[in-house]
Design a protein around this motif. Sequence first.
Motif, PDB file in Angstrom:
ATOM      1  N   ALA A 133       0.828  -1.213   0.000  1.00 18.83           N
ATOM      2  CA  ALA A 133       0.000   0.000   0.000  1.00 18.83           C
ATOM      3  C   ALA A 133       0.861   1.261   0.000  1.00 18.83           C
ATOM      4  O   ALA A 133       0.572   2.221  -0.724  1.00 18.83           O
ATOM      5  N   ASN A 137       0.900   3.962  -2.977  1.00 22.39           N
ATOM      6  CA  ASN A 137       0.597   5.346  -2.616  1.00 22.39           C
ATOM      7  C   ASN A 137       1.650   6.302  -3.175  1.00 22.39           C
ATOM      8  O   ASN A 137       1.325   7.412  -3.609  1.00 22.39           O
ATOM      9  N   GLU A 138       2.906   5.874  -3.180  1.00 23.78           N
ATOM     10  CA  GLU A 138       3.972   6.714  -3.738  1.00 23.78           C
ATOM     11  C   GLU A 138       3.816   6.857  -5.252  1.00 23.78           C
ATOM     12  O   GLU A 138       4.069   7.943  -5.810  1.00 23.78           O
ATOM     13  N   SER A 141       0.914   9.327  -5.658  1.00 23.72           N
ATOM     14  CA  SER A 141       1.281  10.668  -5.201  1.00 23.72           C
ATOM     15  C   SER A 141       2.235  11.359  -6.162  1.00 23.72           C
ATOM     16  O   SER A 141       2.297  12.591  -6.202  1.00 23.72           O
ATOM     17  N   LYS A 277       0.815   7.448   9.282  1.00 24.33           N
ATOM     18  CA  LYS A 277       0.933   6.979   7.902  1.00 24.33           C
ATOM     19  C   LYS A 277       0.456   5.539   7.787  1.00 24.33           C
ATOM     20  O   LYS A 277      -0.224   5.161   6.825  1.00 24.33           O
ATOM     21  N   ALA A 281      -2.901   4.042   5.735  1.00 23.22           N
ATOM     22  CA  ALA A 281      -2.799   2.916   4.793  1.00 23.22           C
ATOM     23  C   ALA A 281      -3.774   1.811   5.164  1.00 23.22           C
ATOM     24  O   ALA A 281      -4.423   1.220   4.290  1.00 23.22           O
ATOM     25  N   LYS A 284      -7.225   2.617   3.949  1.00 24.64           N
ATOM     26  CA  LYS A 284      -7.385   2.362   2.512  1.00 24.64           C
ATOM     27  C   LYS A 284      -7.550   0.873   2.233  1.00 24.64           C
ATOM     28  O   LYS A 284      -8.403   0.459   1.442  1.00 24.64           O
ATOM     29  N   TRP A 289      -9.295   0.110  -1.239  1.00 26.41           N
ATOM     30  CA  TRP A 289      -8.206  -0.724  -1.739  1.00 26.41           C
ATOM     31  C   TRP A 289      -8.356  -2.178  -1.298  1.00 26.41           C
ATOM     32  O   TRP A 289      -7.478  -2.986  -1.558  1.00 26.41           O
TER      33      TRP A 289
END
Length: 328
Positions: A133, A137-138, A141, A277, A281, A284, A289
Motif C-alpha cells: 500500500a 501510494n507513492e 502521489s 501513515k 494505509a 485504505k 483498496w
Amino acid sequence: MKAFVVEKIGEREFTTDIKELPIPKCKENEIVIKVSYSSLNYKDALSSVGNPGVTRKFPHITGIDVAGTVYESTSTIFKVGERVLVTGYDLGMNTDGGHAQYVKVPASWVARIPDSITDKEIMTFGTAGLTAALSINELISNGVKAESGDILVTGATGGVGSIAVSILSKLGYNVTALSGKKERIEYLKRIGANEVILRDEFLDLSNRPLLSEKYAGVVDTVGGDILAQALKQIKYDGVATCCGLTSSHELNTNVFPFILRGVRLIGIDSVECKLEKKQAAWEKLASRWKINTLSNITNEITLNEIKDAYENLLSGKAVGRYVVKIKE
C-alpha cells in the motif's frame, strides 16, 4: 499461554518449539493484546534460524505482525476490548512477537483495526500489505495514473508482490508481473496480472545503459539486477519504488534513467514509518483498496505449522501469504 519459541542451543544452532509461558504483564503505557491472528514474513523466517541481523536476544517469540483485542492496558489511548494491530517497529525482532496467545507492546506501536475489515483479513495484508500500500501510494502521489502505462511488479508471487498486483488491478492499472516461478503464471493472472514475464527472460536483455521505455511505474520487491534492469525501461517521468532485497542488496546501475528520463526511485520502509501513515494505509486497505482476491493468496496455518512454513519461505517455495490463526 502457548507461544512459538526460538531457543539458542549452540554457537550457531537454534531450535524451535511450542512452549507454555506466563501471560505478560503491563508496565507504564503498555498494552497486552489477546491475539486472534498473526502472519508470517521473510523476516520472521530469518529470526527463526537466528539471523543476527534480525534477532540477537533468545529465547525469542517470532511474529512481526499481530492482530487481536486489548486484554490489559495502562494507556489512556486504548481500552480493554478494542480491536488493534501492530506491525513493524521492534515487534518480533528483539521484542517478543505475535506468534503467541498474548503479546505485550508499547502503546505507541498500536493502531486500531478499521470496522470494515476482520482480524484475519488485516493479517492477510500484514506487513506485506502495508508495504504494498505504501508503495502504490507513492506511485499515485507522484502522478503515475492508470492511463500512464503499464506497472511492473517484481517478485510477484511473494506477499508484497501478490498484494500489489491485486490492488493495482483493482485500481484499474495494467499490471505486468515478474516472477521466477513458471508454474505460477496462472496464479498471477488469477489475482490480476495482465501479463507475466519470467525472470530469466527479463534479465536476458542488452547491457546498454538504457532500454526502450516500457513501464510507467515499478513496484520492486527484490532489488539487485532485476531493479537495475527495470530502471532502464521506465518511461519518462516514471517512478520506481524499492522495498526488498531477496535478489540482492546491491544495485549496479547508472545515472541515465534519472538524468535523461527524470525517473524517480523511492525507498519504502514500513517498519519505522509514522503511525499516522500506517493508520491511513490500513484505512485504505479496509475500504477502497480492499481486494477480493485475499482468499486466493492466503494460506491459513496454526502455531504447530509455523516451522514447516518457515522452511518454505527460506527455500523460496512460498506463494502468497501465510496467516497464523492463534485464537482457540
